[in-house]
Scaffold this motif. Structure first.
Motif, short mmCIF file in Angstrom:
data_model
loop_
_atom_site.label_atom_id
_atom_site.label_comp_id
_atom_site.label_asym_id
_atom_site.label_seq_id
_atom_site.Cartn_x
_atom_site.Cartn_y
_atom_site.Cartn_z
N THR A 1 -28.01 -22.30 5.99
CA THR A 1 -28.31 -21.95 4.97
C THR A 1 -29.27 -23.20 3.87
O THR A 1 -30.50 -22.76 3.48
CB THR A 1 -27.42 -21.86 4.24
OG1 THR A 1 -26.68 -23.44 3.77
CG2 THR A 1 -26.17 -21.24 4.12
N LYS A 2 -29.42 -24.04 4.45
CA LYS A 2 -30.24 -26.00 4.42
C LYS A 2 -32.01 -25.42 4.60
O LYS A 2 -32.67 -25.51 3.47
CB LYS A 2 -29.89 -26.92 5.21
CG LYS A 2 -28.69 -26.96 3.87
CD LYS A 2 -28.20 -29.04 4.24
CE LYS A 2 -26.80 -29.27 3.65
NZ LYS A 2 -26.49 -30.94 3.86
N ALA B 1 -24.36 -21.13 -1.88
CA ALA B 1 -24.84 -21.56 -2.57
C ALA B 1 -26.26 -21.35 -1.89
O ALA B 1 -28.07 -21.29 -2.46
CB ALA B 1 -24.85 -23.33 -2.02
N GLN C 1 -30.27 -20.90 -2.84
CA GLN C 1 -31.26 -21.88 -2.67
C GLN C 1 -32.45 -20.83 -2.32
O GLN C 1 -33.95 -21.07 -2.83
CB GLN C 1 -31.20 -22.83 -1.82
CG GLN C 1 -31.63 -23.34 -0.99
CD GLN C 1 -31.35 -24.58 0.50
OE1 GLN C 1 -30.00 -25.18 -0.25
NE2 GLN C 1 -32.52 -24.55 1.23
N CYS C 2 -32.42 -19.79 -1.58
CA CYS C 2 -33.59 -19.22 -1.75
C CYS C 2 -33.53 -18.14 -2.25
O CYS C 2 -34.10 -16.86 -1.88
CB CYS C 2 -32.93 -18.04 0.02
SG CYS C 2 -32.81 -19.19 1.24
N ARG C 3 -33.63 -18.09 -3.42
CA ARG C 3 -33.94 -17.20 -4.16
C ARG C 3 -33.35 -15.68 -3.95
O ARG C 3 -34.18 -15.33 -4.68
CB ARG C 3 -35.19 -17.21 -4.96
CG ARG C 3 -35.58 -19.36 -5.23
CD ARG C 3 -37.74 -18.73 -5.21
NE ARG C 3 -37.66 -19.60 -5.44
CZ ARG C 3 -37.62 -21.05 -6.78
NH1 ARG C 3 -36.77 -19.86 -7.62
NH2 ARG C 3 -38.01 -22.11 -6.54
#
Length: 635
Positions: A208-209, A236, A240-242
């Motif tokens: 995901t990061k 999350a 983070q990736c909109r």
């Protein structure tokens, strides 16, 4: 008896500290009951304390051995050797355990490089290593992205036969993933004979990061069991990736699975609610947070403030802020920025005064909020003063976003030439935001010259952004230069730039309804159109005349009016009016800037329907109430 002393030349041997019959009978120079055995912060003080122990006949094991390790770990070689002698004489456990404790502390500290320095000393001293030693060193490697050393430690794991220790293998996995070596991490993951939920969480979190949400979701779906951390990591990641819609959808799945959110989950979900304008869910999460006692968590409160601000509930955001027992500069900056976004420039400036009186030092984000406040309210001189104060009074070097705010401030005020000179004299290269601010000012003041100057740079800096071409087309259309409007359209087509369709959303009972300009597949669309026609009659009676300058097509006035009547925010407002009880506020989220015609229409609708209509467009909030707007027609 002389107290032991540390010398780089010679270290005296430790004395036997066991009391004997020859121990002097006189008064102890330091009675045992008063001996401050934990108060030493250097090897020399340790030596003095050791001397007192010997003189008082107390055993060496009285020393706090973890403190001995802390003091001597990175001191001179002789001090390190002296600590080892103490451990051999006084400890009832292997000295590795004591050094591990210090390694763990250093790896978790703000200076993890010290853990690596201690590890190097342990290796040179041939001190036995165990799985904990290597896990703490790998932890430091992860924090420092020290891939080379991490590989070497991984080699030790294999060499020492620790490859069956799942905890240690998870730490190795985390090290590779943290260092950006996802291919190696995945290879290790696939070859691991045993995995636990921590193993899966490491991979999901790291994917995901780096934005690999499809892979992260695939792993998540393959997990034999999930923890709250598994769900939180993926939620999350979507935020983070909109992709707030998917984040909220996953949160609902998590609730259905019976998982209770923790504070980290709450922060992630609130951030998704802020992006999507999902006020109903945000309120429910807020209630849950209060029930769980999360209101003392500063990050939860800061995210609540941001969520309420972005959902158009400034008063509730301010109540959360005022109710915080402890605030950070993030709290103050978020609230200042919130007042700015909602057109309350004076309140933003007053809050900044309170902030400085309370002893908080503003940061770069604080000044972005202050400059936005000045720009949105036309506070020209105040904006100049704040920009100068950043570096003069607080030592904050202006960043590109601060320069963009200043260009916006000058341009909105009609000082287009000054704004242009300001850009040319910037110490940093202007980006598309800076030139976009000048273009926006050119639109407000109908300056073809400055509009063309801005687009000349924007076509190089951000050639695929349709918004810039549309703004210049708007400037041409206002001047009646339809040939230039057509030229802009051809330029967009030749460059492959597609116009972003305007959309607006309104959330009712937890369901987000979306409307797109000029079209709608909403099940109640025919009813919405009929209600709009009824409302239009009332608008005309109040003097409403469609502002067809907002339509960038060379067509007759009747056709232009029909285009205006299908703008997404108008459809969203009508749906909100017909779907909520009288007196209910209507909150609309829009992806583009509100056009001049919709702005005028919504002011009148707020008076006719006696409703508060809050619209969040791409730049700011507009609160329509009683026939006026919070922006005071300055936007």
């Amino acid at each position: 008896m002389l107290s032991p002393t540390v010398s780089s030349r010679q270290l005296p041997p430790l004395q036997n500290t066991t009391p004997t019959q020859n121990t002097p009978k006189g008064p102890n120079p330091c009675p045992p009951s008063n001996l401050p055995i934990t108060h030493f912060s250097s090897p020399s003080q340790l030596q003095q304390l050791h001397s007192h122990l010997i003189k008082s006949g107390r055993p060496l094991s009285t020393l706090p051995l973890s403190s001995v390790a802390a003091v001597c770990a990175l001191s001179s070689p002789s001090a390190f050797s002296y600590a080892r002698q103490i451990f051999h004489r006084a400890a009832h456990q292997p000295e590795t355990v004591l050094w591990n404790s210090r390694l763990n502390s250093l790896a978790s500290s703000a200076s993890p490089a010290d853990a690596l320095a201690l590890f190097a000393r342990l290796r040179r001293s041939d001190i036995a290593l165990d799985t904990f030693t290597l896990s703490f060193v790998l932890k430091a490697c992860s924090k420092l992205s020290a891939l080379s050393l991490g590989r070497a430690v991984h080699g030790l794991v294999e060499k020492l036969g620790f490859h069956s220790d799942l905890f240690l293998l998870n730490t190795v996995l985390h090290m590779y993933a943290s260092c950006g070596e996802m291919d190696i991490a995945r290879l290790l993951f696939d070859k691991m004979p045993i995995r636990d939920v921590v193993t899966w969480n490491i991979m999901i979190t790291q994917y995901t990061k780096v934005g690999e949400m499809d892979i992260a979701r695939e792993l998540f779906d393959s997990m034999p069991e999930r923890s709250i951390r598994s769900w939180t990591a993926l939620i999350a990641g979507y935020v983070q990736c909109r992709n707030p819609r998917q984040a909220i959808h996953l949160f609902h799945e998590m609730e259905a699975a019976g998982m209770r959110p923790n504070e980290v989950t709450v922060v992630a979900v609130l951030a998704a609610c802020a992006d999507l304008g999902a006020l109903d869910l945000g309120r429910r999460v807020h209630e849950y947070s209060d029930q769980c006692g999360f209101q003392k968590n500063i990050q939860v409160c800061n995210t609540l403030i941001d969520m309420y601000i972005k959902c158009g509930c400034l008063a509730i955001a301010r109540r959360v802020f005022d109710g915080m027992e402890v605030r950070s500069v993030v709290s103050w900056s978020a609230m200042i920025g919130g007042h700015a976004m909602h057109g309350q420039g004076e309140e933003a400036l007053e809050l900044f005064s309170r902030m400085t009186r309370a002893g908080f030092q503003p940061n770069a984000v604080t000044f972005v909020g202050l400059l936005h406040a000045c720009s949105h309210m036309g506070l020209l001189e105040e904006g100049r003063q704040f920009f100068a104060s950043m570096s003069r009074d607080y030592g904050i070097t202006p960043e590109i976003k601060h320069y963009g705010c200043m260009v916006d401030l000058l341009s909105r005020a009609g000082l287009l030439e000054e704004a242009h000179e300001f850009i040319k004299n910037m110490p940093v290269e202007p980006n598309s935001v800076v030139w976009g601010a000048l273009l926006g000012g050119a639109r407000v003041h109908k300056s073809i010259k400055m509009g063309e100057e801005a687009i000349r740079h924007l076509s190089l800096l951000d050639p695929l952004n349709d918004g810039y071409y549309v703004v210049l087309s708007n400037i041409y259309a206002n001047a009646g230069h339809w040939e230039n409007v057509a030229r802009m359209r051809r330029l967009m087509r030749d460059r492959g730039v597609k116009k972003t369709p305007g959309w607006s959303t309104v959330a009712l009972d937890g369901v987000v309804h979306e409307f797109v300009a000029g079209e709608s597949d909403h099940p109640q669309v025919e009813e919405i159109y009929r209600r709009w026609e009824e409302l239009l009659e009332k608008l005309r009676q109040r003097g409403y005349i469609p502002d067809t300058s907002a339509v960038l097509h060379d067509m007759d006035e009747g056709e232009k009016e029909q285009v205006l009547y299908r703008h997404s925010e108008k459809l969203a407002v009508v749906f909100g009016l017909m779907s909520t009880p009288p007196g209910t506020s209507i909150r609309i989220m829009k992806n583009l800037r509100v056009c001049s015609d919709c702005h005028a229409a919504l002011k009148l609708i707020s008076e006719i329907a006696d409703r508060e209509i809050i619209v969040r467009d791409r730049n700011r909030f507009h609160c329509f109430k009683g026939g006026s707007c919070s922006c005071r027609d300055y936007w």
